[in-house]
Design a protein around this motif. Structure first.
Motif, PDB file in Angstrom:
ATOM      1  N   THR A 154      22.584  -4.346  30.261  1.00 45.16           N
ATOM      2  CA  THR A 154      21.264  -4.814  29.977  1.00 45.16           C
ATOM      3  C   THR A 154      21.408  -5.478  28.535  1.00 45.16           C
ATOM      4  O   THR A 154      22.429  -5.296  28.034  1.00 45.16           O
ATOM      5  CB  THR A 154      20.372  -3.461  29.715  1.00 45.16           C
ATOM      6  OG1 THR A 154      20.861  -2.492  28.812  1.00 45.16           O
ATOM      7  CG2 THR A 154      19.906  -2.773  31.283  1.00 45.16           C
ATOM      8  N   ALA A 155      20.329  -5.919  27.988  1.00 45.99           N
ATOM      9  CA  ALA A 155      20.388  -6.594  26.828  1.00 45.99           C
ATOM     10  C   ALA A 155      20.738  -5.556  25.823  1.00 45.99           C
ATOM     11  O   ALA A 155      21.627  -5.670  24.619  1.00 45.99           O
ATOM     12  CB  ALA A 155      19.192  -7.239  26.341  1.00 45.99           C
ATOM     13  N   GLN A 214      19.054  -8.328  33.464  1.00 47.31           N
ATOM     14  CA  GLN A 214      18.424  -8.955  32.370  1.00 47.31           C
ATOM     15  C   GLN A 214      19.163 -10.342  31.682  1.00 47.31           C
ATOM     16  O   GLN A 214      19.241 -10.366  30.375  1.00 47.31           O
ATOM     17  CB  GLN A 214      18.259  -7.717  31.380  1.00 47.31           C
ATOM     18  CG  GLN A 214      17.630  -6.685  31.625  1.00 47.31           C
ATOM     19  CD  GLN A 214      17.194  -5.585  30.689  1.00 47.31           C
ATOM     20  OE1 GLN A 214      17.915  -5.690  29.557  1.00 47.31           O
ATOM     21  NE2 GLN A 214      16.806  -4.531  30.903  1.00 47.31           N
ATOM     22  N   GLU A 273      17.012 -11.886  29.142  1.00 50.32           N
ATOM     23  CA  GLU A 273      16.751 -11.126  27.738  1.00 50.32           C
ATOM     24  C   GLU A 273      18.182 -11.360  27.064  1.00 50.32           C
ATOM     25  O   GLU A 273      18.249 -11.608  25.859  1.00 50.32           O
ATOM     26  CB  GLU A 273      16.664  -9.645  28.049  1.00 50.32           C
ATOM     27  CG  GLU A 273      15.170  -9.282  28.509  1.00 50.32           C
ATOM     28  CD  GLU A 273      15.063  -9.764  30.058  1.00 50.32           C
ATOM     29  OE1 GLU A 273      15.947 -10.092  30.628  1.00 50.32           O
ATOM     30  OE2 GLU A 273      13.890  -9.107  30.835  1.00 50.32           O
ATOM     31  N   GLU A 307      18.480 -14.801  25.424  1.00 57.29           N
ATOM     32  CA  GLU A 307      17.666 -14.694  24.279  1.00 57.29           C
ATOM     33  C   GLU A 307      18.626 -14.190  22.993  1.00 57.29           C
ATOM     34  O   GLU A 307      18.674 -14.521  22.081  1.00 57.29           O
ATOM     35  CB  GLU A 307      16.413 -14.162  24.545  1.00 57.29           C
ATOM     36  CG  GLU A 307      15.357 -14.579  23.349  1.00 57.29           C
ATOM     37  CD  GLU A 307      14.114 -13.655  23.599  1.00 57.29           C
ATOM     38  OE1 GLU A 307      13.702 -13.440  24.601  1.00 57.29           O
ATOM     39  OE2 GLU A 307      13.304 -13.661  22.578  1.00 57.29           O
TER      40      GLU A 307
END
Ligand SMILES: *Cc1c(COP(=O)(O)O)cnc(C)c1O
Length: 388
Positions: free
Chosen positions: A109-110, A135, A138, A141
Protein backbone atom coordinates in the motif's frame (compact mmCIF):
# COMPACT_ATOMS: atom_id res chain seq x y z
CA UNK A 1 -1.44 -33.03 -13.85
CA UNK A 2 -3.31 -29.75 -13.68
CA UNK A 3 -0.87 -26.89 -14.25
CA UNK A 4 -0.78 -23.67 -12.24
CA UNK A 5 -0.04 -21.68 -15.40
CA UNK A 6 -0.61 -22.82 -18.96
CA UNK A 7 -0.53 -21.00 -22.29
CA UNK A 8 -3.28 -21.33 -24.91
CA UNK A 9 -1.60 -21.52 -28.30
CA UNK A 10 -3.10 -22.87 -31.49
CA UNK A 11 -3.50 -22.74 -35.24
CA UNK A 12 -3.62 -18.95 -35.48
CA UNK A 13 -0.25 -18.60 -33.79
CA UNK A 14 1.20 -21.36 -36.00
CA UNK A 15 -0.12 -19.61 -39.11
CA UNK A 16 1.41 -16.32 -37.97
CA UNK A 17 4.78 -18.01 -37.45
CA UNK A 18 4.56 -19.71 -40.86
CA UNK A 19 3.98 -16.31 -42.45
CA UNK A 20 7.11 -14.94 -40.76
CA UNK A 21 9.17 -17.92 -41.93
CA UNK A 22 7.93 -17.45 -45.48
CA UNK A 23 8.78 -13.75 -45.43
CA UNK A 24 12.48 -14.66 -44.97
CA UNK A 25 12.71 -11.93 -42.30
CA UNK A 26 12.74 -13.40 -38.80
CA UNK A 27 14.60 -10.62 -36.97
CA UNK A 28 13.19 -7.36 -35.60
CA UNK A 29 11.00 -5.94 -38.33
CA UNK A 30 7.45 -5.09 -39.29
CA UNK A 31 5.82 -7.63 -36.93
CA UNK A 32 7.65 -6.21 -33.94
CA UNK A 33 6.48 -2.71 -34.94
CA UNK A 34 2.89 -3.96 -35.36
CA UNK A 35 2.92 -5.74 -31.97
CA UNK A 36 4.29 -2.62 -30.26
CA UNK A 37 1.66 -0.40 -31.89
CA UNK A 38 -1.12 -2.81 -30.89
CA UNK A 39 0.11 -2.95 -27.30
CA UNK A 40 0.39 0.86 -27.13
CA UNK A 41 -3.22 1.10 -28.33
CA UNK A 42 -4.25 -1.50 -25.76
CA UNK A 43 -2.67 0.67 -23.04
CA UNK A 44 -4.07 3.91 -24.40
CA UNK A 45 -0.47 5.15 -24.81
CA UNK A 46 1.22 6.83 -27.75
CA UNK A 47 3.25 4.47 -29.99
CA UNK A 48 6.43 6.46 -29.21
CA UNK A 49 6.05 5.57 -25.52
CA UNK A 50 6.08 1.81 -25.98
CA UNK A 51 8.90 -0.54 -26.93
CA UNK A 52 9.22 -4.33 -26.96
CA UNK A 53 12.14 -6.19 -25.38
CA UNK A 54 13.37 -9.78 -25.25
CA UNK A 55 12.10 -10.16 -21.66
CA UNK A 56 10.43 -8.21 -18.91
CA UNK A 57 13.49 -8.71 -16.72
CA UNK A 58 15.61 -7.02 -19.38
CA UNK A 59 13.07 -4.18 -19.54
CA UNK A 60 13.39 -3.75 -15.76
CA UNK A 61 17.19 -3.65 -16.02
CA UNK A 62 16.78 -1.00 -18.73
CA UNK A 63 14.35 0.96 -16.55
CA UNK A 64 17.07 1.28 -13.92
CA UNK A 65 19.50 2.57 -16.56
CA UNK A 66 16.96 5.02 -18.00
CA UNK A 67 16.21 6.46 -14.56
CA UNK A 68 19.89 6.69 -13.66
CA UNK A 69 19.67 4.31 -10.70
CA UNK A 70 23.17 3.57 -9.42
CA UNK A 71 25.50 3.28 -6.43
CA UNK A 72 24.32 5.26 -3.40
CA UNK A 73 20.69 5.06 -4.50
CA UNK A 74 17.94 3.13 -2.78
CA UNK A 75 14.98 1.59 -4.59
CA UNK A 76 11.92 0.61 -2.57
CA UNK A 77 10.02 -2.48 -3.70
CA UNK A 78 7.69 -4.97 -2.05
CA UNK A 79 9.37 -7.97 -0.48
CA UNK A 80 6.70 -10.06 -2.24
CA UNK A 81 8.04 -9.49 -5.75
CA UNK A 82 9.89 -11.26 -8.55
CA UNK A 83 13.59 -12.03 -8.09
CA UNK A 84 14.57 -10.50 -11.45
CA UNK A 85 13.05 -7.19 -10.40
CA UNK A 86 15.23 -6.96 -7.29
CA UNK A 87 18.22 -8.14 -9.32
CA UNK A 88 17.72 -5.17 -11.65
CA UNK A 89 18.18 -2.86 -8.67
CA UNK A 90 21.15 -4.68 -7.13
CA UNK A 91 22.92 -5.22 -10.46
CA UNK A 92 23.10 -1.45 -10.92
CA UNK A 93 24.85 -1.00 -7.59
CA UNK A 94 21.78 0.42 -5.86
CA UNK A 95 20.31 -0.97 -2.64
CA UNK A 96 16.95 -2.75 -2.81
CA UNK A 97 14.89 -1.64 0.18
CA UNK A 98 12.00 -4.01 0.79
CA UNK A 99 8.63 -2.83 2.03
CA UNK A 100 5.78 -4.79 3.57
CA UNK A 101 2.57 -5.84 1.82
CA UNK A 102 -1.06 -6.18 2.81
CA UNK A 103 -1.44 -9.73 4.18
CA UNK A 104 -4.66 -10.33 2.19
CA UNK A 105 -3.98 -8.67 -1.20
CA UNK A 106 -0.18 -9.18 -1.09
CA UNK A 107 0.10 -5.71 -2.62
CA UNK A 108 2.18 -2.94 -1.06
CA UNK A 109 0.00 0.00 0.00
CA UNK A 110 1.02 3.66 -0.15
CA UNK A 111 1.59 3.47 3.59
CA UNK A 112 3.96 0.51 3.22
CA UNK A 113 5.92 2.34 0.52
CA UNK A 114 5.99 5.63 2.46
CA UNK A 115 7.42 3.89 5.51
CA UNK A 116 10.56 2.98 3.57
CA UNK A 117 11.20 6.26 1.71
CA UNK A 118 14.18 8.36 2.72
CA UNK A 119 16.39 10.99 1.07
CA UNK A 120 18.44 8.25 -0.67
CA UNK A 121 15.35 6.78 -2.36
CA UNK A 122 15.69 7.24 -6.10
CA UNK A 123 12.79 5.09 -7.24
CA UNK A 124 9.93 2.85 -6.18
CA UNK A 125 9.00 -0.34 -8.01
CA UNK A 126 5.39 -1.40 -7.52
CA UNK A 127 4.16 -4.89 -8.33
CA UNK A 128 0.51 -5.48 -9.20
CA UNK A 129 0.18 -8.78 -7.34
CA UNK A 130 -1.72 -11.34 -9.36
CA UNK A 131 -2.83 -8.56 -11.70
CA UNK A 132 -4.70 -6.67 -8.94
CA UNK A 133 -3.98 -2.93 -9.32
CA UNK A 134 -3.73 -2.24 -5.58
CA UNK A 135 -3.17 1.38 -4.46
CA UNK A 136 -1.38 2.30 -7.67
CA UNK A 137 -2.92 5.79 -7.94
CA UNK A 138 -2.05 6.57 -4.31
CA UNK A 139 1.51 5.28 -4.71
CA UNK A 140 1.94 7.29 -7.92
CA UNK A 141 0.79 10.44 -6.10
CA UNK A 142 3.12 9.71 -3.18
CA UNK A 143 6.07 9.30 -5.56
CA UNK A 144 5.23 12.54 -7.38
CA UNK A 145 4.97 14.43 -4.08
CA UNK A 146 8.30 13.06 -2.87
CA UNK A 147 10.15 13.53 -6.17
CA UNK A 148 10.78 9.80 -6.51
CA UNK A 149 10.53 7.88 -9.79
CA UNK A 150 7.91 5.14 -10.07
CA UNK A 151 8.39 1.93 -12.04
CA UNK A 152 5.48 -0.51 -12.28
CA UNK A 153 6.19 -4.21 -12.57
CA UNK A 154 3.04 -4.95 -14.55
CA UNK A 155 4.14 -8.45 -15.57
CA UNK A 156 0.99 -9.87 -13.93
CA UNK A 157 -1.17 -7.02 -15.15
CA UNK A 158 -1.47 -7.25 -18.95
CA UNK A 159 -5.13 -6.21 -18.87
CA UNK A 160 -5.40 -4.51 -15.47
CA UNK A 161 -6.84 -1.04 -14.99
CA UNK A 162 -7.61 1.32 -12.16
CA UNK A 163 -10.09 4.13 -12.76
CA UNK A 164 -9.98 3.32 -16.47
CA UNK A 165 -6.22 3.74 -16.68
CA UNK A 166 -3.94 0.85 -17.63
CA UNK A 167 -1.66 -0.47 -14.90
CA UNK A 168 1.91 0.23 -15.92
CA UNK A 169 1.09 3.76 -17.12
CA UNK A 170 0.70 5.44 -13.72
CA UNK A 171 4.40 6.03 -13.17
CA UNK A 172 7.51 6.92 -15.14
CA UNK A 173 8.20 3.47 -16.57
CA UNK A 174 6.09 0.31 -16.78
CA UNK A 175 7.18 -3.19 -17.76
CA UNK A 176 5.17 -6.23 -18.87
CA UNK A 177 6.09 -9.83 -19.57
CA UNK A 178 4.99 -12.13 -22.38
CA UNK A 179 7.00 -15.12 -21.18
CA UNK A 180 5.65 -18.68 -21.34
CA UNK A 181 3.94 -18.45 -17.96
CA UNK A 182 1.95 -15.27 -18.46
CA UNK A 183 -1.60 -14.82 -19.81
CA UNK A 184 -0.92 -13.68 -23.37
CA UNK A 185 2.47 -15.14 -24.30
CA UNK A 186 5.04 -14.47 -27.01
CA UNK A 187 7.01 -17.53 -25.77
CA UNK A 188 9.43 -14.91 -24.43
CA UNK A 189 9.38 -11.15 -24.50
CA UNK A 190 8.53 -7.98 -22.69
CA UNK A 191 7.18 -4.48 -23.18
CA UNK A 192 8.39 -1.20 -21.74
CA UNK A 193 6.35 1.99 -21.43
CA UNK A 194 8.02 5.31 -20.68
CA UNK A 195 5.83 8.31 -19.90
CA UNK A 196 8.49 10.61 -21.34
CA UNK A 197 8.86 9.80 -25.06
CA UNK A 198 12.46 11.07 -24.87
CA UNK A 199 13.19 8.31 -22.35
CA UNK A 200 11.53 5.78 -24.64
CA UNK A 201 13.77 7.01 -27.45
CA UNK A 202 16.84 6.39 -25.29
CA UNK A 203 15.45 2.95 -24.47
CA UNK A 204 15.25 2.11 -28.17
CA UNK A 205 18.92 2.91 -28.64
CA UNK A 206 19.92 1.12 -25.44
CA UNK A 207 18.07 -1.97 -26.65
CA UNK A 208 20.34 -2.22 -29.67
CA UNK A 209 23.95 -1.60 -28.54
CA UNK A 210 23.34 2.13 -28.13
CA UNK A 211 23.63 2.52 -31.89
CA UNK A 212 22.69 5.92 -33.24
CA UNK A 213 20.23 5.41 -36.05
CA UNK A 214 22.45 5.07 -39.09
CA UNK A 215 21.11 6.15 -42.43
CA UNK A 216 19.50 3.36 -44.42
CA UNK A 217 20.68 2.08 -47.80
CA UNK A 218 18.71 4.65 -49.81
CA UNK A 219 19.81 7.62 -47.75
CA UNK A 220 23.41 6.48 -47.78
CA UNK A 221 23.32 6.00 -51.56
CA UNK A 222 21.93 9.52 -52.04
CA UNK A 223 24.45 11.05 -49.64
CA UNK A 224 27.26 8.96 -51.12
CA UNK A 225 28.12 7.61 -47.67
CA UNK A 226 28.55 4.05 -46.40
CA UNK A 227 25.56 2.39 -44.73
CA UNK A 228 27.71 0.23 -42.48
CA UNK A 229 29.32 3.09 -40.57
CA UNK A 230 27.97 3.76 -37.11
CA UNK A 231 28.21 5.85 -33.94
CA UNK A 232 27.01 4.91 -30.45
CA UNK A 233 25.37 7.03 -27.75
CA UNK A 234 25.45 4.50 -24.88
CA UNK A 235 26.89 1.09 -24.10
CA UNK A 236 23.74 -0.88 -24.73
CA UNK A 237 23.13 -4.59 -24.95
CA UNK A 238 20.93 -6.43 -27.39
CA UNK A 239 17.49 -6.45 -25.85
CA UNK A 240 15.22 -6.44 -28.87
CA UNK A 241 12.34 -8.75 -29.73
CA UNK A 242 12.14 -10.55 -33.08
CA UNK A 243 9.39 -11.00 -35.66
CA UNK A 244 8.73 -14.67 -34.83
CA UNK A 245 7.93 -13.90 -31.21
CA UNK A 246 6.13 -10.67 -32.06
CA UNK A 247 3.84 -12.52 -34.50
CA UNK A 248 2.84 -14.93 -31.72
CA UNK A 249 2.48 -12.17 -29.14
CA UNK A 250 0.33 -10.07 -31.46
CA UNK A 251 -2.14 -12.91 -32.07
CA UNK A 252 -2.20 -13.58 -28.31
CA UNK A 253 -2.82 -9.92 -27.50
CA UNK A 254 -5.92 -10.13 -29.68
CA UNK A 255 -7.16 -12.99 -27.51
CA UNK A 256 -6.28 -11.36 -24.19
CA UNK A 257 -9.85 -10.15 -23.57
CA UNK A 258 -11.23 -13.67 -24.05
CA UNK A 259 -8.50 -15.17 -21.88
CA UNK A 260 -9.27 -12.76 -19.05
CA UNK A 261 -13.02 -13.38 -19.43
CA UNK A 262 -12.50 -17.15 -18.99
CA UNK A 263 -10.18 -16.56 -16.04
CA UNK A 264 -12.89 -14.39 -14.47
CA UNK A 265 -15.31 -17.34 -14.75
CA UNK A 266 -12.76 -19.70 -13.20
CA UNK A 267 -12.18 -17.27 -10.34
CA UNK A 268 -15.95 -16.89 -9.80
CA UNK A 269 -16.27 -20.69 -9.68
CA UNK A 270 -13.43 -20.97 -7.14
CA UNK A 271 -14.97 -18.17 -5.06
CA UNK A 272 -18.34 -19.88 -5.14
CA UNK A 273 -16.94 -23.28 -4.17
CA UNK A 274 -14.53 -22.06 -1.51
CA UNK A 275 -16.15 -19.04 0.12
CA UNK A 276 -17.25 -19.83 3.63
CA UNK A 277 -15.14 -22.99 3.92
CA UNK A 278 -13.92 -22.93 7.54
CA UNK A 279 -10.23 -22.13 7.90
CA UNK A 280 -9.87 -21.04 4.30
CA UNK A 281 -9.82 -17.49 2.92
CA UNK A 282 -10.35 -16.49 -0.72
CA UNK A 283 -8.91 -13.29 -2.26
CA UNK A 284 -10.48 -10.04 -1.06
CA UNK A 285 -13.00 -8.38 -3.38
CA UNK A 286 -11.77 -6.07 -6.11
CA UNK A 287 -12.29 -2.38 -5.22
CA UNK A 288 -14.73 -0.37 -7.34
CA UNK A 289 -13.16 0.94 -10.51
CA UNK A 290 -10.40 -1.70 -10.51
CA UNK A 291 -10.03 -4.32 -13.22
CA UNK A 292 -7.68 -7.25 -12.69
CA UNK A 293 -6.13 -9.60 -15.24
CA UNK A 294 -6.85 -12.57 -12.92
CA UNK A 295 -3.26 -13.75 -13.20
CA UNK A 296 -3.15 -15.44 -9.77
CA UNK A 297 -5.83 -16.99 -7.58
CA UNK A 298 -4.77 -17.56 -4.02
CA UNK A 299 -6.26 -19.06 -0.89
CA UNK A 300 -5.03 -18.58 2.64
CA UNK A 301 -4.88 -21.46 5.11
CA UNK A 302 -3.66 -21.83 8.68
CA UNK A 303 0.13 -21.70 8.96
CA UNK A 304 1.45 -25.27 8.90
CA UNK A 305 -1.60 -26.44 6.99
CA UNK A 306 -0.61 -24.65 3.78
CA UNK A 307 2.44 -26.80 2.99
CA UNK A 308 0.57 -29.98 3.86
CA UNK A 309 -2.32 -29.03 1.58
CA UNK A 310 0.11 -28.24 -1.25
CA UNK A 311 1.67 -31.71 -0.93
CA UNK A 312 -1.72 -33.43 -0.77
CA UNK A 313 -2.89 -31.62 -3.89
CA UNK A 314 0.29 -32.55 -5.71
CA UNK A 315 -0.38 -36.20 -4.90
CA UNK A 316 -3.78 -35.82 -6.56
CA UNK A 317 -2.28 -34.36 -9.72
CA UNK A 318 -2.74 -30.68 -8.93
CA UNK A 319 0.19 -28.27 -9.06
CA UNK A 320 0.06 -25.27 -6.75
CA UNK A 321 2.70 -22.71 -5.80
CA UNK A 322 3.39 -19.62 -3.76
CA UNK A 323 4.25 -16.38 -5.51
CA UNK A 324 6.48 -14.61 -4.50
CA UNK A 325 8.76 -15.81 -1.71
CA UNK A 326 9.98 -12.87 0.35
CA UNK A 327 12.99 -11.14 -1.15
CA UNK A 328 14.19 -9.62 2.13
CA UNK A 329 14.98 -13.19 3.18
CA UNK A 330 17.40 -13.60 0.27
CA UNK A 331 20.79 -13.02 1.83
CA UNK A 332 22.48 -11.72 -1.31
CA UNK A 333 20.38 -8.53 -1.20
CA UNK A 334 21.75 -7.62 2.24
CA UNK A 335 18.39 -6.32 3.48
CA UNK A 336 18.13 -4.67 6.90
CA UNK A 337 16.21 -6.77 9.44
CA UNK A 338 13.12 -4.57 9.59
CA UNK A 339 9.90 -6.39 10.53
CA UNK A 340 7.56 -6.96 7.58
CA UNK A 341 4.69 -8.73 9.36
CA UNK A 342 2.13 -8.57 6.54
CA UNK A 343 4.48 -10.31 4.13
CA UNK A 344 5.65 -12.81 6.76
CA UNK A 345 2.07 -13.82 7.44
CA UNK A 346 1.11 -13.97 3.76
CA UNK A 347 4.18 -16.08 2.97
CA UNK A 348 3.19 -18.60 5.65
CA UNK A 349 -0.46 -19.06 4.70
CA UNK A 350 -0.92 -18.30 0.98
CA UNK A 351 -1.23 -20.91 -1.76
CA UNK A 352 -1.74 -20.09 -5.45
CA UNK A 353 -4.14 -22.48 -7.20
CA UNK A 354 -4.17 -23.42 -10.88
CA UNK A 355 -5.53 -20.50 -12.89
CA UNK A 356 -5.49 -20.37 -16.65
CA UNK A 357 -7.96 -20.02 -19.48
CA UNK A 358 -7.56 -23.68 -20.44
CA UNK A 359 -9.22 -24.92 -17.24
CA UNK A 360 -12.61 -26.54 -17.74
CA UNK A 361 -15.48 -26.37 -15.26
CA UNK A 362 -14.76 -29.95 -14.19
CA UNK A 363 -11.10 -29.10 -13.50
CA UNK A 364 -12.13 -26.21 -11.27
CA UNK A 365 -14.60 -28.44 -9.45
CA UNK A 366 -11.95 -31.14 -9.01
CA UNK A 367 -9.38 -28.65 -7.64
CA UNK A 368 -11.92 -27.04 -5.30
CA UNK A 369 -13.12 -30.37 -3.93
CA UNK A 370 -9.58 -31.70 -3.54
CA UNK A 371 -8.59 -28.50 -1.73
CA UNK A 372 -11.49 -28.65 0.69
CA UNK A 373 -10.74 -32.31 1.40
CA UNK A 374 -7.02 -31.65 1.82
CA UNK A 375 -7.68 -28.75 4.18
CA UNK A 376 -10.20 -30.76 6.20
CA UNK A 377 -7.82 -33.74 6.67
CA UNK A 378 -6.37 -34.08 10.12
CA UNK A 379 -3.11 -32.28 10.71
CA UNK A 380 -0.21 -34.70 10.88
CA UNK A 381 -2.02 -37.08 8.57
CA UNK A 382 0.83 -37.03 6.04
CA UNK A 383 1.75 -40.08 4.00
CA UNK A 384 5.15 -40.31 5.66
CA UNK A 385 3.60 -40.00 9.07
CA UNK A 386 5.34 -36.73 9.90
CA UNK A 387 3.50 -33.97 11.64
CA UNK A 388 3.41 -30.89 9.43
C1 LIG B 1 7.25 -13.05 -15.17
C2 LIG B 1 7.57 -11.92 -14.30
C3 LIG B 1 8.69 -11.11 -14.53
C4 LIG B 1 9.76 -11.40 -15.53
O1 LIG B 1 9.31 -11.58 -16.81
P1 LIG B 1 10.29 -12.21 -17.90
O2 LIG B 1 9.65 -11.80 -19.19
O3 LIG B 1 10.25 -13.69 -17.68
O4 LIG B 1 11.64 -11.65 -17.71
C5 LIG B 1 8.88 -10.00 -13.72
N1 LIG B 1 8.02 -9.71 -12.73
C6 LIG B 1 6.96 -10.48 -12.46
C7 LIG B 1 6.05 -10.11 -11.36
C8 LIG B 1 6.70 -11.62 -13.23
O5 LIG B 1 5.63 -12.37 -12.95
Amino acid sequence: MINVFQPSLGEQELAAVREVFESCWIGKGSRVAAFEAAFAAHLGAAPEQVMSTNSCTEATFMAMELLGVGPGDEVVLPTVCFVGTANAVAAHGARPVFCDVDPRTLNATAEHVAARLNPATKAVILLHYGGYPGQVAEVAELCRDRGVKLVEDAANAQASRAGGRACGTFGDVGVWSFDHGKIAVAVDGGMLYARDPELAGRARKLAYFGLEQTSGYDQAMRAQTRWWDFEISSFGRRSVMNDVLAAIGHVQLGKLGDFVARRREVVAAYDEALRGVPGLLTPPPLPDGHETSFYLYWVQLAPGLRDLVARRLYERGIYTTFRYPQLHRVRAYGADDVALPGAEHAAAVTLCLPLHQGLGDRDVEFVSTALVEAAAGRRGDTPDGQVA
